[in-house]
Design a protein around this motif. Sequence first.
Motif, PDB file in Angstrom:
ATOM      1  N   UNK A  70      42.592  47.027  34.292  1.00 11.37           N
ATOM      2  CA  UNK A  70      41.597  46.486  35.161  1.00 11.37           C
ATOM      3  C   UNK A  70      40.665  46.084  34.068  1.00 11.37           C
ATOM      4  N   UNK A  71      40.257  47.059  33.252  1.00 10.06           N
ATOM      5  CA  UNK A  71      39.026  46.790  32.254  1.00 10.06           C
ATOM      6  C   UNK A  71      39.071  45.591  31.326  1.00 10.06           C
ATOM      7  N   UNK A  72      40.231  45.059  31.315  1.00 12.52           N
ATOM      8  CA  UNK A  72      40.357  43.764  30.827  1.00 12.52           C
ATOM      9  C   UNK A  72      39.644  42.383  31.191  1.00 12.52           C
ATOM     10  N   UNK A  73      39.390  42.662  32.769  1.00  7.98           N
ATOM     11  CA  UNK A  73      38.670  41.650  33.438  1.00  7.98           C
ATOM     12  C   UNK A  73      37.502  42.244  34.138  1.00  7.98           C
ATOM     13  N   UNK A  74      37.350  43.387  34.048  1.00  3.68           N
ATOM     14  CA  UNK A  74      36.213  43.999  35.199  1.00  3.68           C
ATOM     15  C   UNK A  74      35.239  44.966  34.225  1.00  3.68           C
ATOM     16  N   UNK A  75      34.058  44.980  34.494  1.00  2.42           N
ATOM     17  CA  UNK A  75      33.219  46.062  33.850  1.00  2.42           C
ATOM     18  C   UNK A  75      32.476  46.645  35.016  1.00  2.42           C
ATOM     19  N   UNK A  76      31.672  47.830  34.604  1.00  2.27           N
ATOM     20  CA  UNK A  76      30.962  48.209  35.659  1.00  2.27           C
ATOM     21  C   UNK A  76      29.692  47.377  36.182  1.00  2.27           C
ATOM     22  N   UNK A  77      28.871  46.936  35.190  1.00  4.05           N
ATOM     23  CA  UNK A  77      27.755  46.356  35.573  1.00  4.05           C
ATOM     24  C   UNK A  77      27.820  44.787  35.240  1.00  4.05           C
ATOM     25  N   UNK A  78      28.699  44.363  34.511  1.00  5.84           N
ATOM     26  CA  UNK A  78      28.835  42.931  34.145  1.00  5.84           C
ATOM     27  C   UNK A  78      30.091  42.177  34.355  1.00  5.84           C
ATOM     28  N   UNK A  79      29.742  41.065  34.801  1.00  9.44           N
ATOM     29  CA  UNK A  79      31.092  40.136  35.169  1.00  9.44           C
ATOM     30  C   UNK A  79      31.657  39.635  33.978  1.00  9.44           C
ATOM     31  N   UNK A  80      33.148  39.812  33.996  1.00  3.84           N
ATOM     32  CA  UNK A  80      33.739  39.059  32.648  1.00  3.84           C
ATOM     33  C   UNK A  80      34.304  38.047  33.438  1.00  3.84           C
ATOM     34  N   UNK A  81      35.659  38.493  33.604  1.00  2.00           N
ATOM     35  CA  UNK A  81      36.635  37.359  34.342  1.00  2.00           C
ATOM     36  C   UNK A  81      36.636  37.673  36.026  1.00  2.00           C
ATOM     37  N   UNK A  82      36.763  38.913  36.214  1.00  2.00           N
ATOM     38  CA  UNK A  82      36.501  38.953  37.829  1.00  2.00           C
ATOM     39  C   UNK A  82      35.046  39.648  37.991  1.00  2.00           C
ATOM     40  N   UNK A  83      34.588  40.134  39.050  1.00  3.70           N
ATOM     41  CA  UNK A  83      33.313  40.725  39.555  1.00  3.70           C
ATOM     42  C   UNK A  83      33.217  41.938  38.883  1.00  3.70           C
TER      43      UNK A  83
END
Length: 142
Positions: A70-83
């Motif tokens: 999951x962490x490859x596309x999502x972060x706690x506070x910042x959008x990467x690939x996913x929300x």
Amino acid sequence: MKITRSLNFGLLALAGLAFACGGGEKAAETATPEAAAPAAAPAQEISLEDKYKDDPIYIKGLEKLKASDCTSCHMVERKIVGPSYADVAAKYENTEENVTMLAQKVIAGGVGVWGEVPMPAHPGLSEEDAKDMIRYVLLLKK
């Protein structure tokens, strides 16, 4: 001469990588009268780790998220690939119905809710593990 070319190419590649990973992103700042005025003593923000350090939902969910992809596309506070997880928490109430629905979306995958980039399916993930992850994410509501 060839060393200089290689060095220049390496620096250019490094700069491109940093920009692609968000290093070139800048937020627009505008001065407002409130921003110019001295603020009262800022409230001490409590980190998530401190706020939930004894919460078994937080601990179990975070552990399972860190062990997943999951962490490859999502972060706690910042959008990467996913929300970001915070954006998901802001959109959905922390109810058992939403936990079940979101866990099923994580397992089945999907596209369209947060844009056109599809979230891959995670068929090897148990429903209970997915629910633990979702419960953690929904704790992040501000």
